[in-house]
Design a protein around this motif. Sequence first.
Motif, mmCIF file in Angstrom:
data_model
loop_
_atom_site.group_PDB
_atom_site.id
_atom_site.type_symbol
_atom_site.label_atom_id
_atom_site.label_comp_id
_atom_site.label_asym_id
_atom_site.label_seq_id
_atom_site.Cartn_x
_atom_site.Cartn_y
_atom_site.Cartn_z
ATOM 1 N N ARG A 13 0.791 -1.226 0.000
ATOM 2 C CA ARG A 13 0.000 0.000 0.000
ATOM 3 C C ARG A 13 0.827 1.281 0.000
ATOM 4 N NH1 ARG A 13 0.161 2.724 4.844
ATOM 5 N NH2 ARG A 13 -1.264 4.222 3.893
ATOM 6 N N TRP A 14 2.138 1.195 0.145
ATOM 7 C CA TRP A 14 2.918 2.426 0.296
ATOM 8 C C TRP A 14 2.818 3.371 -0.910
ATOM 9 C CZ3 TRP A 14 6.791 4.366 -2.715
ATOM 10 C CH2 TRP A 14 7.437 3.504 -3.599
ATOM 11 N N PRO A 15 2.753 2.877 -2.174
ATOM 12 C CA PRO A 15 2.633 3.853 -3.263
ATOM 13 C C PRO A 15 1.367 4.691 -3.177
ATOM 14 C CG PRO A 15 3.311 1.703 -4.123
ATOM 15 C CD PRO A 15 2.883 1.501 -2.714
ATOM 16 N N GLU A 16 0.253 4.046 -2.829
ATOM 17 C CA GLU A 16 -1.005 4.789 -2.710
ATOM 18 C C GLU A 16 -0.970 5.755 -1.529
ATOM 19 O OE1 GLU A 16 -3.502 4.927 -4.670
ATOM 20 O OE2 GLU A 16 -2.810 3.407 -6.086
ATOM 21 N N GLY A 17 -0.295 5.351 -0.454
ATOM 22 C CA GLY A 17 -0.169 6.246 0.686
ATOM 23 C C GLY A 17 0.614 7.504 0.342
ATOM 24 N N VAL A 18 1.739 7.318 -0.367
ATOM 25 C CA VAL A 18 2.541 8.474 -0.796
ATOM 26 C C VAL A 18 1.744 9.341 -1.770
ATOM 27 C CG1 VAL A 18 4.635 9.186 -2.005
ATOM 28 C CG2 VAL A 18 4.711 7.249 -0.417
ATOM 29 N N MET A 19 1.009 8.690 -2.690
ATOM 30 C CA MET A 19 0.198 9.448 -3.645
ATOM 31 C C MET A 19 -0.880 10.260 -2.923
ATOM 32 S SD MET A 19 -0.157 10.274 -6.780
ATOM 33 C CE MET A 19 0.728 9.030 -7.731
ATOM 34 N N GLY A 20 -1.444 9.703 -1.871
ATOM 35 C CA GLY A 20 -2.431 10.437 -1.085
ATOM 36 C C GLY A 20 -1.827 11.667 -0.432
ATOM 37 N N ILE A 21 -0.614 11.530 0.091
ATOM 38 C CA ILE A 21 0.067 12.678 0.704
ATOM 39 C C ILE A 21 0.336 13.752 -0.344
ATOM 40 C CG2 ILE A 21 2.208 13.416 1.817
ATOM 41 C CD1 ILE A 21 2.317 10.631 3.134
ATOM 42 N N LEU A 22 0.819 13.342 -1.516
ATOM 43 C CA LEU A 22 1.103 14.297 -2.585
ATOM 44 C C LEU A 22 -0.174 14.988 -3.071
ATOM 45 C CD1 LEU A 22 3.710 12.262 -4.680
ATOM 46 C CD2 LEU A 22 4.162 14.149 -3.102
ATOM 47 N N GLY A 23 -1.305 14.280 -3.015
ATOM 48 C CA GLY A 23 -2.566 14.890 -3.427
ATOM 49 C C GLY A 23 -3.104 15.887 -2.428
ATOM 50 N N VAL A 24 -2.857 15.652 -1.146
ATOM 51 C CA VAL A 24 -3.370 16.528 -0.090
ATOM 52 C C VAL A 24 -2.527 17.795 0.060
ATOM 53 C CG1 VAL A 24 -3.643 16.699 2.417
ATOM 54 C CG2 VAL A 24 -4.519 14.702 1.205
ATOM 55 N N LEU A 25 -1.215 17.674 -0.130
ATOM 56 C CA LEU A 25 -0.293 18.765 0.191
ATOM 57 C C LEU A 25 -0.601 20.094 -0.520
ATOM 58 C CD1 LEU A 25 3.235 17.105 0.515
ATOM 59 C CD2 LEU A 25 1.866 18.189 2.294
ATOM 60 N N PRO A 26 -0.883 20.108 -1.851
ATOM 61 C CA PRO A 26 -1.101 21.407 -2.491
ATOM 62 C C PRO A 26 -2.234 22.220 -1.874
ATOM 63 C CG PRO A 26 -0.762 19.719 -4.153
ATOM 64 C CD PRO A 26 -0.893 19.013 -2.842
ATOM 65 N N VAL A 27 -3.366 21.585 -1.609
ATOM 66 C CA VAL A 27 -4.500 22.301 -1.020
ATOM 67 C C VAL A 27 -4.175 22.742 0.404
ATOM 68 C CG1 VAL A 27 -6.922 22.124 -0.349
ATOM 69 C CG2 VAL A 27 -6.130 21.054 -2.459
ATOM 70 N N LEU A 28 -3.519 21.863 1.151
ATOM 71 C CA LEU A 28 -3.206 22.185 2.543
ATOM 72 C C LEU A 28 -2.153 23.280 2.643
ATOM 73 C CD1 LEU A 28 -3.931 21.394 5.409
ATOM 74 C CD2 LEU A 28 -2.186 19.625 5.326
ATOM 75 N N LEU A 29 -1.114 23.196 1.804
ATOM 76 C CA LEU A 29 -0.063 24.216 1.846
ATOM 77 C C LEU A 29 -0.531 25.547 1.274
ATOM 78 C CD1 LEU A 29 3.078 22.136 0.790
ATOM 79 C CD2 LEU A 29 2.409 22.864 3.082
ATOM 80 N N GLY A 30 -1.604 25.498 0.472
ATOM 81 C CA GLY A 30 -2.121 26.738 -0.097
ATOM 82 C C GLY A 30 -2.512 27.751 0.951
ATOM 83 N N ILE A 31 -2.917 27.284 2.133
ATOM 84 C CA ILE A 31 -3.324 28.202 3.196
ATOM 85 C C ILE A 31 -2.143 29.046 3.670
ATOM 86 C CG2 ILE A 31 -2.860 26.634 5.123
ATOM 87 C CD1 ILE A 31 -5.960 28.813 4.845
ATOM 88 N N LEU A 32 -0.924 28.560 3.453
ATOM 89 C CA LEU A 32 0.263 29.301 3.876
ATOM 90 C C LEU A 32 0.549 30.499 2.972
ATOM 91 C CD1 LEU A 32 2.664 26.317 4.676
ATOM 92 C CD2 LEU A 32 1.264 27.621 6.275
ATOM 93 N N PHE A 33 -0.042 30.483 1.762
ATOM 94 C CA PHE A 33 0.210 31.571 0.813
ATOM 95 C C PHE A 33 -0.918 32.607 0.796
ATOM 96 C CE2 PHE A 33 2.275 27.739 -0.941
ATOM 97 C CZ PHE A 33 3.594 28.175 -0.870
ATOM 98 N N ILE A 34 -1.774 32.574 1.802
ATOM 99 C CA ILE A 34 -2.865 33.554 1.888
ATOM 100 C C ILE A 34 -2.277 34.957 2.045
ATOM 101 C CG2 ILE A 34 -4.668 34.423 3.427
ATOM 102 C CD1 ILE A 34 -5.619 31.656 3.834
ATOM 103 N N ASP A 35 -2.837 35.877 1.323
ATOM 104 C CA ASP A 35 -2.398 37.269 1.394
ATOM 105 C C ASP A 35 -3.005 37.929 2.633
ATOM 106 O OD1 ASP A 35 -1.453 39.769 0.955
ATOM 107 O OD2 ASP A 35 -2.821 40.252 -0.698
ATOM 108 N N THR A 36 -2.179 38.209 3.626
ATOM 109 C CA THR A 36 -2.652 38.841 4.862
ATOM 110 C C THR A 36 -2.297 40.331 4.899
ATOM 111 O OG1 THR A 36 -0.588 38.174 5.956
ATOM 112 C CG2 THR A 36 -2.472 36.696 6.174
ATOM 113 N N SER A 37 -1.919 40.888 3.732
ATOM 114 C CA SER A 37 -1.562 42.310 3.700
ATOM 115 C C SER A 37 -2.774 43.189 4.022
ATOM 116 C CB SER A 37 -0.987 42.689 2.338
ATOM 117 O OG SER A 37 -1.928 42.417 1.295
ATOM 118 N N VAL A 38 -3.980 42.728 3.650
ATOM 119 C CA VAL A 38 -5.200 43.476 3.975
ATOM 120 C C VAL A 38 -5.640 43.112 5.384
ATOM 121 C CG1 VAL A 38 -7.560 43.949 3.304
ATOM 122 C CG2 VAL A 38 -5.845 43.501 1.544
ATOM 123 N N SER A 39 -6.003 41.864 5.589
ATOM 124 C CA SER A 39 -6.341 41.351 6.914
ATOM 125 C C SER A 39 -6.394 39.836 6.840
ATOM 126 C CB SER A 39 -7.680 41.906 7.399
ATOM 127 O OG SER A 39 -8.744 41.370 6.623
#
Length: 533
Positions: free
Chosen positions: A246-272
């Motif tokens: 199952r390890w390939p599917e587990g790694v693929m799941g992590i790679l699929g989740v990361l972009p959406v999850l890491l996207g929150i780190l790029f939120i523009d907080t210059s306004v609020s």
Amino acid sequence: MNRAEIKMRQVRELSNILALITVLLLGRLIGDNGVTYVIVAMEVYGLMWSVAGRNISDTLGKQLRGRRNKGQQKNAAQMRRSVLIFQLIAGAAGSLLLFLLAETIAGGIFKVQYSTLLIKVLSPMVLLRSVSSVLLGYFQGEGSEFPTMVSDVLRRILILGFGILFSQILSGYGEKVSTLLMQSNFTAMYGGVGFAIAVNLAEILIILFLVVIYRGMCRSDKKSKQDAPFSVAGIFDCIRTLVLGRWPEGVMGILGVLPVLLGILFIDTSVSEETGILEYGVFVGKYLVLCGIVIALLSFITLPVIARIYAGVRREEHKHVKMVFQSGVHIGVVHGIFASVMAAVMGRPFGELLCPENADLLWKMLLEGSSVIAFLSLALYFGRILQTGGKKVLLLGTAGIADVVFIIMALILSTVGKAGIMSLVYGGMISMFVLCVLLGMLSYAQMRTRMDWLNVLLVPLGAGSAAGLTGALLVRLLSPHLNALLIIFLACGIAGIVYWVILLVLRNFKEQELDVILGGRLLGTIGEMLHVY
């Protein structure tokens, strides 16, 4: 990949659509900021689940079938017991970690403090999903896909029903808390907590449903366990076999989740910070959901093509396989171009329909980022081709490259380009283009064939441009007179007629492609009326 597997995958795509619709409805109840709180919590859970037990049911099912086909009934029973014990431990550990680290993850890493309680409420899901996955693996090992298909659909229906109910109930409580503390975000947070409770309750009911079926199957299986001339494998051997499977599917799941999850780190907080969270909610809860629904529909359409390719490979009909592969690419491009063009053209009506308060933002996202639909849907097709050929390592490598491209582009665009939330749209679009190109090159190399650029790409692009102009004109003419929903249906319908008629007149489809494509018989009949075929 036989017909039963195709049906199961198609049911999964339909259940995914139902899940995405649930997110849209949830956004109407708890707002875009509430969607952000829920998505962060769900993606954190998804990351933990990818590590603890993703794809357990499919992996266990394959290994149990292999043992039973060889007559190793006792080995199969030992495998099932070992995996259950292992997954109970892994699931409990994952749930405990999520609960203990919820505040650090939500507030410390992702700076979304209101997701803390949601992560804690969702933490038991790692254990609950581990139990249900082992039970589903047992059924698949017995050759029965029916419980898997039913549970997929039933889970989505239960989450939809309970999610709306509990979100409304707890939103009312959150509104009282918000009034008392003079902080409006508690309404959205407690509405999200209601949804998290619904997810747990749905999984508990799924487990009860599966246990009833399991007990019935165990009664008929008792006699078969007595006939086993083979030595029984140890518990550690069973676990090692499972983890390696199952390890390939587990790694693929992590790679699929990361972009959406890491996207929150790029939120523009210059306004609020609050504005950034609202914009992220529009990005995930509206833009990604709409694109995801269309991509799931396109994936549903191309799945039968994958089955024909797999059947041709088994019969060693290489010429036929190449032809079907090219047809699948053509079908994916044709549908992907039309869907992307229509999403871009209908951005304004979609914005007015789904989020009137942020209609301009959603319109901009769809107008400038709808091509992700064509790129990702085609990438999924190429990925399934490579998976059929056993190229799992190549799939992981290309997915990893796409994630790196997304992170780099989002970082550059958010810091240097000052693109704000649009940096996630542009970064996702570029990364999906890279993923599509890489997987396409690998797939064509595996099939040892070449791309027909004129018929597969250039003609559909021309027809898509004509359909896009038609749709844009209709939107402009109808906007003062009709509501957004009617505009979408009418404009997409008329533009679709223009698109398909152009493709038929130019003889862009081969006759064998009409046998595979959704609505192909109708298109063939129209082609005969136009004296094209």
